[in-house]
Design an enzyme around this catalytic site. Structure first.
Site, PDB file in Angstrom:
ATOM      1  N   GLY A 222     -28.838 -13.681   6.034  1.00 42.99           N
ATOM      2  CA  GLY A 222     -27.437 -13.887   6.411  1.00 42.99           C
ATOM      3  C   GLY A 222     -27.095 -15.224   7.065  1.00 42.99           C
ATOM      4  N   ASP A 276     -27.516 -19.215  -2.598  1.00 40.59           N
ATOM      5  CA  ASP A 276     -28.805 -19.764  -2.164  1.00 40.59           C
ATOM      6  C   ASP A 276     -29.950 -18.970  -2.806  1.00 40.59           C
ATOM      7  OD1 ASP A 276     -30.493 -21.408  -0.638  1.00 40.59           O
ATOM      8  OD2 ASP A 276     -30.438 -20.102   1.109  1.00 40.59           O
ATOM      9  N   LYS A 305     -32.894 -25.202  -6.349  1.00 41.21           N
ATOM     10  CA  LYS A 305     -34.300 -25.358  -5.936  1.00 41.21           C
ATOM     11  C   LYS A 305     -34.976 -26.252  -6.971  1.00 41.21           C
ATOM     12  CE  LYS A 305     -33.229 -22.135  -2.973  1.00 41.21           C
ATOM     13  NZ  LYS A 305     -33.074 -22.306  -1.552  1.00 41.21           N
TER      14      LYS A 305
HETATM   15  C1  LIG Z   1     -33.529 -18.401   0.404  1.00 42.36           C
HETATM   16  S1  LIG Z   1     -33.073 -16.751   0.545  1.00 42.36           S
HETATM   17  C2  LIG Z   1     -31.421 -16.862   1.098  1.00 42.36           C
HETATM   18  C3  LIG Z   1     -31.299 -17.185   2.543  1.00 42.36           C
HETATM   19  C4  LIG Z   1     -29.884 -17.070   3.016  1.00 42.36           C
HETATM   20  N1  LIG Z   1     -29.019 -18.073   2.410  1.00 42.36           N
HETATM   21  C5  LIG Z   1     -29.797 -17.243   4.513  1.00 42.36           C
HETATM   22  O1  LIG Z   1     -29.211 -18.227   4.968  1.00 42.36           O
HETATM   23  O2  LIG Z   1     -30.275 -16.364   5.261  1.00 42.36           O
HETATM   24  C6  LIG Z   1     -32.866 -16.246  -1.108  1.00 42.36           C
HETATM   25  C7  LIG Z   1     -32.342 -14.836  -1.283  1.00 42.36           C
HETATM   26  O3  LIG Z   1     -31.927 -14.714  -2.638  1.00 42.36           O
HETATM   27  C8  LIG Z   1     -32.107 -13.375  -3.008  1.00 42.36           C
HETATM   28  N2  LIG Z   1     -32.083 -13.304  -4.478  1.00 42.36           N
HETATM   29  C9  LIG Z   1     -32.930 -13.878  -5.364  1.00 42.36           C
HETATM   30  N3  LIG Z   1     -32.539 -13.563  -6.618  1.00 42.36           N
HETATM   31  C10 LIG Z   1     -31.432 -12.806  -6.506  1.00 42.36           C
HETATM   32  C11 LIG Z   1     -30.573 -12.195  -7.434  1.00 42.36           C
HETATM   33  N4  LIG Z   1     -30.761 -12.302  -8.752  1.00 42.36           N
HETATM   34  N5  LIG Z   1     -29.521 -11.496  -6.981  1.00 42.36           N
HETATM   35  C12 LIG Z   1     -29.283 -11.379  -5.654  1.00 42.36           C
HETATM   36  N6  LIG Z   1     -30.070 -11.947  -4.726  1.00 42.36           N
HETATM   37  C13 LIG Z   1     -31.127 -12.637  -5.149  1.00 42.36           C
HETATM   38  C14 LIG Z   1     -33.427 -12.984  -2.350  1.00 42.36           C
HETATM   39  O4  LIG Z   1     -33.504 -11.578  -2.190  1.00 42.36           O
HETATM   40  C15 LIG Z   1     -33.366 -13.735  -1.034  1.00 42.36           C
HETATM   41  O5  LIG Z   1     -32.896 -12.897   0.010  1.00 42.36           O
END
Ligand SMILES: C[S@@+](CC[C@H](N)C(=O)[O-])C[C@H]1O[C@@H](n2cnc3c(N)ncnc32)[C@H](O)[C@@H]1O
Length: 355
Positions: A222, A276, A305
């Protein structure tokens, strides 16, 4: 020697080199980059030295992805006498325009940071002398060029100047932010920096105002949602992971445990889309552009990324996909910006906005 000196995050020197070579030749300025891995800077030498200033004016800083700062480098001073560094630096300023600010800087690397105290100290006599010799205005003047003295060791410095309408206004090109302790992850700083970098301050009151609706794809835990909530927005947080409880308790967050690539907002009033998700950059780029082109949101802020190698090429590929989506949807007016921000690591932040 004359060229363009560019600062970057340590390890991204070859990406800056590829980018500056490509973009300089597009405006018919030719040269060759000099790089050293993990030095935190790149020197692009111009074959025609008089073109260094032209490059510093015409190469759009706003559109450079990997550079934090750039200046027209007029020379390098080596083997400076430690008892008198001012004299050779003053001599190097001989043909400089009158500058409105002096920045004595160093690379953002472990070695570079060791020079920070020294740079702060030496900037005092340098500033005084440059003022006396009419090389620097008595009061800081934001409309005049900025003089840069970039030390790589305490007896070696690159000297030059940048133009205040085509540089970073920040020392070292770095926006330093304090981590808000209530935020659930350090990632929060990335979105804060992105907003401060891409959205002019005078427009925050409208484009980042409380009450706006936002969608955060890949939201957990979050950190990005926190930035939106702090600004008073309402967020649909899309992720299968766990959201921070305190954020949920604000009443401004709707948790949507869904796939970000398939998510459809319940209403058509989304202003911000932020994303993200750790995914292939081309895939994210296409998704973001589709949302904007189909007017499912007004603005999108997202991270791409990057692979370990050929990051510049990978970015070019992703930006091209965005342009193609916009072209196919016949969207003519949009704003597209991409920057490797200070708080980013192996990723670049992109801003796409419907105009
Ligand atoms: C780098 S983290 C995000 C961190 C977040 N922006 C923060 O500030 O706390 C990436 C997130 O993307 C989610 N994610 C990856 N692929 C996804 C998808 N297809 N749909 C939804 N969430 C996804 C992962 O579960 C993970 O929690």
């Amino acid at each position: 020697m004359a060229g363009l000196l560019l600062y970057c995050r340590s390890g991204f020197e070859s990406d800056v080199a590829n980018e500056v070579q490509d973009k300089a030749s597009a405006i018919e300025v030719y040269g060759y980059p000099q790089t050293k891995l993990h030095s935190g800077f790149v020197l692009f030498n111009c074959y025609q030295p008089e073109q260094a200033e032209l490059l510093a004016k015409k190469l759009s800083f706003e559109h450079l992805i990997f550079a934090r700062q750039m200046f027209a480098c007029q020379g390098i001073i080596e083997n400076m006498d430690v008892a008198d560094r001012v004299t050779p630096i003053l001599a190097a300023f001989e043909n400089f325009p009158l500058c409105g600010e002096l920045r004595v800087e160093y690379a953002d690397t472990t070695d570079g940071r060791e020079l920070s105290k020294f740079c702060r100290k030496i900037s005092v006599p340098l500033r005084q002398t440059l003022r006396k010799r009419n090389k620097l205005t008595n009061k800081e003047n934001a409309s005049k060029p900025v003089a840069h003295i970039f030390f790589t060791t305490s007896d070696k410095a690159y000297v030059g100047y940048s133009f205040s309408n085509n540089n970073s206004a920040l020392p070292l090109g770095i926006l330093r932010l304090k981590f808000p302790h209530a935020a659930p992850s350090r990632s929060t700083l990335k979105l804060d920096e992105a907003f401060q970098t891409f959205i002019p301050k005078e427009e925050h009151g409208i484009r980042l105002q409380g009450g706006l609706q936002a969608v955060d794809l890949g939201a957990c835990p979050g950190g990005w949602t926190y930035q939106l909530v702090q600004r008073g927005m309402f967020v649909q947080a899309v992720d299968n992971g766990a959201m921070d409880q305190a954020l949920m308790e604000t009443g401004q967050v709707t948790y949507c445990p869904e796939d970000g690539f398939k998510f459809q907002p319940k209403k058509n009033n989304v202003y911000w889309l932020v994303c993200d998700m750790i995914e292939q950059p081309q895939r994210v780029a296409k998704l973001m552009a589709t949302w904007v082109a189909e007017e499912r949101c007004k603005e999108a802020m997202f991270n791409l990324k990057l692979p370990m190698k050929k990051r510049y090429e990978s970015m070019q590929g992703a930006l091209l996909i965005i342009q193609q989506v916009m072209h196919s949807a016949q969207v003519k007016k949009y704003q597209l910006q991409a920057k490797h921000l200070y708080h980013n690591r192996e990723e670049v932040t992109v801003h796409l906005r419907l105009m």
